[in-house]
Write a protein that holds these residues in place. Structure first.
Motif, PDB file in Angstrom:
ATOM      1  N   TRP A 194     -66.051   4.523  53.713  1.00  0.00           N
ATOM      2  CA  TRP A 194     -65.861   5.644  54.638  1.00  0.00           C
ATOM      3  C   TRP A 194     -67.183   6.038  55.292  1.00  0.00           C
ATOM      4  N   GLY A 195     -68.028   5.016  55.511  1.00  0.00           N
ATOM      5  CA  GLY A 195     -69.331   5.266  56.115  1.00  0.00           C
ATOM      6  C   GLY A 195     -69.237   5.889  57.504  1.00  0.00           C
ATOM      7  N   ARG A 196     -68.120   5.618  58.168  1.00  0.00           N
ATOM      8  CA  ARG A 196     -67.966   6.209  59.499  1.00  0.00           C
ATOM      9  C   ARG A 196     -67.615   7.700  59.439  1.00  0.00           C
ATOM     10  N   MET A 197     -67.188   8.174  58.266  1.00  0.00           N
ATOM     11  CA  MET A 197     -66.782   9.577  58.118  1.00  0.00           C
ATOM     12  C   MET A 197     -67.838  10.400  57.388  1.00  0.00           C
ATOM     13  N   VAL A 198     -68.557   9.748  56.441  1.00  0.00           N
ATOM     14  CA  VAL A 198     -69.493  10.465  55.564  1.00  0.00           C
ATOM     15  C   VAL A 198     -70.914   9.981  55.838  1.00  0.00           C
ATOM     16  N   GLY A 199     -71.821  10.898  56.181  1.00  0.00           N
ATOM     17  CA  GLY A 199     -73.217  10.523  56.427  1.00  0.00           C
ATOM     18  C   GLY A 199     -73.895  11.564  57.302  1.00  0.00           C
ATOM     19  N   PRO A 200     -75.171  11.377  57.564  1.00  0.00           N
ATOM     20  CA  PRO A 200     -75.903  12.351  58.396  1.00  0.00           C
ATOM     21  C   PRO A 200     -75.290  12.407  59.800  1.00  0.00           C
ATOM     22  N   GLY A 201     -74.867  13.585  60.216  1.00  0.00           N
ATOM     23  CA  GLY A 201     -74.282  13.757  61.546  1.00  0.00           C
ATOM     24  C   GLY A 201     -72.834  13.339  61.655  1.00  0.00           C
ATOM     25  N   ARG A 202     -72.292  12.762  60.583  1.00  0.00           N
ATOM     26  CA  ARG A 202     -70.886  12.328  60.592  1.00  0.00           C
ATOM     27  C   ARG A 202     -69.964  13.542  60.390  1.00  0.00           C
ATOM     28  N   PRO A 203     -68.660  13.359  60.583  1.00  0.00           N
ATOM     29  CA  PRO A 203     -67.743  14.502  60.412  1.00  0.00           C
ATOM     30  C   PRO A 203     -67.917  15.203  59.056  1.00  0.00           C
ATOM     31  N   ILE A 204     -68.063  14.428  57.988  1.00  0.00           N
ATOM     32  CA  ILE A 204     -68.454  15.045  56.703  1.00  0.00           C
ATOM     33  C   ILE A 204     -69.954  14.845  56.620  1.00  0.00           C
ATOM     34  N   ASP A 205     -70.673  15.850  57.117  1.00  0.00           N
ATOM     35  CA  ASP A 205     -72.097  15.716  57.463  1.00  0.00           C
ATOM     36  C   ASP A 205     -72.969  15.911  56.218  1.00  0.00           C
ATOM     37  N   THR A 206     -73.637  14.840  55.807  1.00  0.00           N
ATOM     38  CA  THR A 206     -74.458  14.938  54.593  1.00  0.00           C
ATOM     39  C   THR A 206     -75.786  15.635  54.837  1.00  0.00           C
ATOM     40  N   ASN A 207     -76.085  15.993  56.104  1.00  0.00           N
ATOM     41  CA  ASN A 207     -77.213  16.894  56.348  1.00  0.00           C
ATOM     42  C   ASN A 207     -76.869  18.310  55.896  1.00  0.00           C
ATOM     43  N   ARG A 208     -75.600  18.539  55.738  1.00  0.00           N
ATOM     44  CA  ARG A 208     -75.122  19.881  55.463  1.00  0.00           C
ATOM     45  C   ARG A 208     -74.408  19.958  54.110  1.00  0.00           C
ATOM     46  N   PHE A 209     -73.642  18.904  53.807  1.00  0.00           N
ATOM     47  CA  PHE A 209     -72.826  18.930  52.590  1.00  0.00           C
ATOM     48  C   PHE A 209     -73.358  17.945  51.544  1.00  0.00           C
ATOM     49  N   PHE A 210     -73.056  18.277  50.299  1.00  0.00           N
ATOM     50  CA  PHE A 210     -73.361  17.399  49.167  1.00  0.00           C
ATOM     51  C   PHE A 210     -72.043  16.733  48.763  1.00  0.00           C
ATOM     52  N   VAL A 211     -71.978  15.432  48.990  1.00  0.00           N
ATOM     53  CA  VAL A 211     -70.719  14.724  48.790  1.00  0.00           C
ATOM     54  C   VAL A 211     -70.736  13.967  47.458  1.00  0.00           C
ATOM     55  N   ILE A 212     -69.682  14.141  46.691  1.00  0.00           N
ATOM     56  CA  ILE A 212     -69.535  13.449  45.405  1.00  0.00           C
ATOM     57  C   ILE A 212     -68.284  12.581  45.486  1.00  0.00           C
ATOM     58  N   CYS A 213     -68.422  11.328  45.098  1.00  0.00           N
ATOM     59  CA  CYS A 213     -67.222  10.495  44.974  1.00  0.00           C
ATOM     60  C   CYS A 213     -67.250   9.802  43.627  1.00  0.00           C
ATOM     61  N   MET A 214     -66.132   9.852  42.921  1.00  0.00           N
ATOM     62  CA  MET A 214     -66.056   9.313  41.567  1.00  0.00           C
ATOM     63  C   MET A 214     -65.017   8.216  41.489  1.00  0.00           C
ATOM     64  N   ASN A 215     -65.347   7.150  40.794  1.00  0.00           N
ATOM     65  CA  ASN A 215     -64.340   6.124  40.485  1.00  0.00           C
ATOM     66  C   ASN A 215     -63.280   6.775  39.591  1.00  0.00           C
ATOM     67  N   VAL A 216     -62.008   6.555  39.924  1.00  0.00           N
ATOM     68  CA  VAL A 216     -60.946   7.223  39.148  1.00  0.00           C
ATOM     69  C   VAL A 216     -60.877   6.698  37.721  1.00  0.00           C
ATOM     70  N   LEU A 217     -60.448   7.583  36.840  1.00  0.00           N
ATOM     71  CA  LEU A 217     -60.117   7.175  35.473  1.00  0.00           C
ATOM     72  C   LEU A 217     -59.046   6.080  35.558  1.00  0.00           C
ATOM     73  N   GLY A 218     -59.244   5.009  34.808  1.00  0.00           N
ATOM     74  CA  GLY A 218     -58.308   3.872  34.902  1.00  0.00           C
ATOM     75  C   GLY A 218     -58.782   2.811  35.873  1.00  0.00           C
ATOM     76  N   GLY A 219     -59.856   3.130  36.618  1.00  0.00           N
ATOM     77  CA  GLY A 219     -60.397   2.187  37.593  1.00  0.00           C
ATOM     78  C   GLY A 219     -61.235   1.093  36.942  1.00  0.00           C
ATOM     79  N   CYS A 220     -61.926   0.332  37.790  1.00  0.00           N
ATOM     80  CA  CYS A 220     -62.690  -0.806  37.265  1.00  0.00           C
ATOM     81  C   CYS A 220     -64.099  -0.868  37.840  1.00  0.00           C
ATOM     82  N   MET A 221     -64.616   0.278  38.295  1.00  0.00           N
ATOM     83  CA  MET A 221     -65.969   0.280  38.849  1.00  0.00           C
ATOM     84  C   MET A 221     -66.872   1.225  38.072  1.00  0.00           C
ATOM     85  N   GLY A 222     -66.657   1.312  36.769  1.00  0.00           N
ATOM     86  CA  GLY A 222     -67.591   2.042  35.937  1.00  0.00           C
ATOM     87  C   GLY A 222     -66.998   3.223  35.197  1.00  0.00           C
ATOM     88  N   SER A 223     -65.899   3.774  35.711  1.00  0.00           N
ATOM     89  CA  SER A 223     -65.223   4.827  34.944  1.00  0.00           C
ATOM     90  C   SER A 223     -64.373   4.179  33.848  1.00  0.00           C
TER      91      SER A 223
END
Lengths: 391, 391
Positions: free
Chosen positions: A75-104
């Motif tokens: 979702w790089g087009r949505m989340v980042g500096p100046g993007r709609p979910i603007d990381t210059n302004r917001f602190f974004v957290i994304c977690m691999n879901v329980l039951g997933g396979c990328m570290g959770s």
């Protein structure tokens, strides 16, 4: 689809919770690992955090290079500096879901129920997980980061189910919720498609009852077929026609064959070639047992059932501001599901806006270039910030 | 899905054509068997014959007991004495398609290309077949029965493709054509679903490169998964919701488990149980190589492409009377495809009527209880008979 080597998912940034979780199925799972990525900076007041919930086969790599595929975040087009979910302004957290396979913690994790000799993975013995279990694990990580109240929870598809579950379970811990291309329950048709995917995995000779790791293989063919089928449901007929139509990719070894000689099994339609690629790329980054666990969690999702069949009751008295988004050509989570959700929110006197984006790109629209959708996300977050005095 | 014994399809009423057919792929296939059933009586003038074309997994047993399943014919509600296609009045012929597995020449037949020792079946070496090849084989049988002109050709889904191909190839040999729930080409989405079915068969360990007969097995699991997926596309979301919703069939062995204990892999949703049954029933009557051959024929079907991309040109000057039927909730062959066909027929100044039946039952509506559809079939055939002075 010849990739049958075991999946090495590598190491991921994560937190471990030794106390674990009481799962909805009645099992106590401990410890619980939650793998996550963050983007931007948490404000001094800790009031600018947004949880982004990933979809079924997504992961925590929202906006940085994926460690297995080397590709940009989903979702790089949505989340980042100046993007709609603007990381210059917001602190974004994304977690691999329980039951997933990328570290959770998930079916790939070493089992902690005392069975096996400490080197055995859960596999199909991993306890069944619900969307609420996933959200409760995310809640532990959010508290672990010292955050008492989220600015927003945002997600599409199964991510949207998590957004709804967040709003129902922790309504006083979040200002805003943005469920996108989702529904408050999984439909019979969606359960049916998930079931075919599961049966395809079970049919693979490398499935080995879920203990394929012990054999040094993965059920790549079954998993690829499941992915190919699911991928069709993420697009619309119009999108497939526009992208591929009936164009044929000639088999180079038949290039000299006379036009009249149909090479029906070697020449392939471009849409076939595309699907085969999608299938084989998928098995290099996703685990079959997680596929089963997570599709099951989706199938069991039914917010109304958790509230005696009354969906408005799930949201009674909610202080959360909702923005529900659907896409006109999405037939997996159609606009009718979104309207059903919005009606329930209205009955609960919730603060809710509803946007249907007009597009022919199908369910996957939320991941694609849709300027109207970008404006909707940016506008809603700005509006909530202004209302909350964070502008 | 444990049925892995080789398929015994038995013996069927058929005609053998030693001269065979020049197939579109350039191969000369000889001899050619065409298996068929007839219902009613051919009139002295031989002017009351209707060819009914079966859909993908159908066969010639339209209106009598199926010899393998013991079930009534697939269109017994439409074809019979007093039925909309009234066998008191019409002589109905239905033929198993070329490439099929119910007695017509297909991949199960012994190969006649001089390879093998005379006991080997074609398998994947069976030449690729087109919808036109199927229709040309049917034409041979119709002439063999002494019929020079058909009253009508009627069929749904892939049967409708054959109806269109009949009208284009033999326009002066038929009074009327009724293409139902079909399209003049296979869409990218339909090709995509077919491809997933094929890949599911290829992924089965009992596939053996198509030579499963030699191993005494059939690729039952892969074929069942293909059927399960296809079956979803034959229904609508509304029909699945109405029939099954989210109802769960409790595993009897878990009946005593506390309510909180989710048995996510043993308890199954009713829609899952239904699909599993559909898959396992299918493999007892259908051959995997025929599945490949016939899906390929559908994928390659594109009437306009046969006429330099101009669909109206395919019907130029046609004397055939058309009645095109679609069903409002059919998303596999949507009404938009039917409208595209009707526009082309109008451009060719053909005699055409168009009926969209309002129903929520999806693509399979043409096989189900739809009184409006029954009236449409009966009315069209009566009208054509009256016009032709056969009333």
């Amino acid at each position: 689809m010849n990739s049958t080597a075991p999946l090495d998912v590598g190491d991921h940034q994560h937190a471990t919770f030794p106390e674990g979780l009481d799962l909805e199925c009645g099992v106590h799972l401990a410890p619980v690992d939650v793998a996550y990525r963050t983007y931007g900076t948490l404000s001094a007041k800790r009031d600018n955090a947004i949880v982004v919930c990933h979809a079924f086969t997504g992961d925590q790599y929202v906006a940085d290079i994926h460690p297995l595929t080397g590709k940009p975040g989903w979702w790089g087009r949505m989340v980042g500096p100046g993007r709609p979910i603007d990381t210059n302004r917001f602190f974004v957290i994304c977690m691999n879901v329980l039951g997933g396979c990328m570290g959770s913690t998930g079916p790939r994790s070493l089992r902690t129920d005392g069975k096996g000799n400490g080197t055995e993975r859960w596999g199909t013995d991993f306890p069944p997980i619900t969307i609420r279990d996933m959200v409760r694990a995310q809640h532990m990580l959010v508290r672990h980061l010292g955050i008492e109240r989220l600015f927003a929870v945002v997600g599409g598809s199964m991510g949207g189910m998590q957004v709804l579950e967040w709003a129902v379970t922790y309504p006083h811990m979040m200002l805003a919720a943005m469920p996108i291309a989702t529904a408050p329950y999984h439909s019979a048709q969606n359960i049916a498609f998930n079931e075919v995917g599961r049966q395809s995995i079970f049919a693979d000779p490398d499935w080995h009852g879920g203990r394929y790791w012990q054999q040094g293989v993965v059920p790549a063919r079954g998993l690829a077929v499941a992915r190919m089928m699911a991928h069709i449901t993420y697009l619309s007929e119009e999108a497939l026609t526009r992208k591929f139509g009936r164009r044929v990719r000639k088999d180079p070894s038949n290039a000299q064959a006379p036009e009249a000689s149909l090479s029906m099994f070697s020449d392939v339609f471009e849409v076939e070639s595309y699907l085969r690629y999608q299938g084989s790329a998928f098995v290099r980054r996703f685990d079959a047992n997680s596929y089963l666990t997570i599709t099951r969690a989706m199938d069991w999702f039914d917010l109304a059932a958790e509230h005696d069949g009354e969906l408005p009751a799930a949201f009674a008295g909610t202080p959360v501001r909702f923005c529900v988004v659907s896409f006109s050509s999405d037939w997996l989570f159609p606009t009718s599901s979104a309207r059903y959700l919005v009606r329930a929110l209205n009955q609960a006197a919730a603060n809710v806006s509803f946007v249907e984006i007009d597009t022919d790109k199908g369910h996957d629209s939320f991941l694609l270039d849709e300027p109207d959708f970008d404006r909707t996300v940016r506008g809603f977050l700005c509006g909530v910030a202004e209302h909350a005095g964070l502008a």
